[in-house]
Design a protein around this motif. Structure first.
Motif, PDB file in Angstrom:
ATOM      1  N   VAL A   6     -19.762 -75.083  -0.392  1.00 27.49           N
ATOM      2  CA  VAL A   6     -18.828 -75.819  -1.100  1.00 27.49           C
ATOM      3  C   VAL A   6     -17.559 -75.651  -1.237  1.00 27.49           C
ATOM      4  N   GLU A  54     -12.494 -66.674   4.385  1.00 26.98           N
ATOM      5  CA  GLU A  54     -12.933 -67.207   3.115  1.00 26.98           C
ATOM      6  C   GLU A  54     -14.143 -66.315   2.751  1.00 26.98           C
ATOM      7  N   GLU A  56     -17.098 -65.582   0.393  1.00 27.80           N
ATOM      8  CA  GLU A  56     -17.756 -66.408  -0.783  1.00 27.80           C
ATOM      9  C   GLU A  56     -19.363 -65.749  -1.062  1.00 27.80           C
ATOM     10  N   ASP A  85     -16.532 -68.043   5.284  1.00 24.38           N
ATOM     11  CA  ASP A  85     -16.688 -69.167   5.833  1.00 24.38           C
ATOM     12  C   ASP A  85     -15.459 -69.332   6.857  1.00 24.38           C
ATOM     13  N   LYS A 106     -14.668 -76.074  10.776  1.00 24.93           N
ATOM     14  CA  LYS A 106     -15.629 -75.363   9.826  1.00 24.93           C
ATOM     15  C   LYS A 106     -16.787 -74.938  10.288  1.00 24.93           C
ATOM     16  N   THR A 175     -14.659 -70.091  -2.289  1.00 18.39           N
ATOM     17  CA  THR A 175     -13.806 -68.968  -1.844  1.00 18.39           C
ATOM     18  C   THR A 175     -12.687 -69.041  -3.106  1.00 18.39           C
TER      19      THR A 175
HETATM   20 MG    MG Z   1     -15.379 -72.048   1.949  1.00 14.24          MG
END
Ligand code: MG
Length: 203
Positions: A6, A54, A56, A85, A106, A175
């Motif tokens: 997300v 990041e 999460e 991430d 990503k 994040t």
């Molecule tokens: Mg992220």
């Protein structure tokens, strides 16, 4: 298995990247080849000069489901953990500008770090879980699930509208602010309600 991520789920992170607040959750996927194998470091890839961490909160799906109603979402997961991430920010910014998909930035090999798991019964309130990330012993990101724009149960319901959730799938819930660049020899440590969940070396 798949990893569903997300984006833009914390207001403070949306503003730090100058993004606009979405009217529904932003979703993207990482393949299983993105996951860092147990006890392995993160290797900075050659194609980026700006790899960001990041931190999460992550959820492991424990039951097959599609079109899950929010009131039943809690039946679809038992374990919670922390993930990173990893994002090739330079590449992502470029892809965003061109209106292209983010996957290269990503979902590359090693872009998905997954910690140990904790059973959800260990938390008094799943919408009030504290977590943070230390970079070389300094706290760089601080989050709490109560700051999520869409909470865990809302996300599960929303995601299952598009993607069948299978046992073992992992959801990255977004994040908070404080994302930043990693460099060779950095150490990242993640804490879930003060419990140390991982120690990851950057190479
Ligand atoms: Mg992220």
């Amino acid at each position: 298995m798949k990893v569903i991520c997300v984006g833009r789920n914390y207001a403070d992170h949306i503003s730090e990247l100058n993004n606009t607040k979405p009217s529904e959750p932003v979703l993207f996927l990482k393949p299983d080849s993105a996951i860092i194998l147990k006890n392995r470091p993160f290797y900075i890839p050659d194609f980026s000069n700006d790899i960001n961490y990041e931190i999460e909160l992550i959820i492991k799906i424990s039951r097959l489901g599609k079109h899950i109603q929010m009131k039943f979402s809690h039946k679809y997961y038992e374990y919670i953990g922390l993930g990173i991430d990893f994002t090739a920010r330079d590449m992502q910014t470029d892809l965003k500008k061109k209106g292209l998909p983010w996957e290269k930035s990503k979902a590359f090999d090693g872009s998905c770090f997954v910690s140990e798991w904790v059973h959800k019964s260990n938390f008094k309130d799943l919408n009030k879980i504290d977590f943070n990330l230390k970079l070389n012993n300094n706290i760089v990101q601080n989050g709490n699930s109560n700051l999520m724009l869409w909470k865990i149960d809302e996300l599960i319901s929303y995601i299952s509208t598009f993607f069948t959730l299978k046992i073992g799938d992992i959801i990255f819930t977004g994040t908070p602010s404080g994302v930043g660049k990693v460099s060779k020899n950095d150490i990242l440590e993640g804490f879930l309600e003060n419990k140390k969940m991982f120690n990851l070396k950057i190479k």
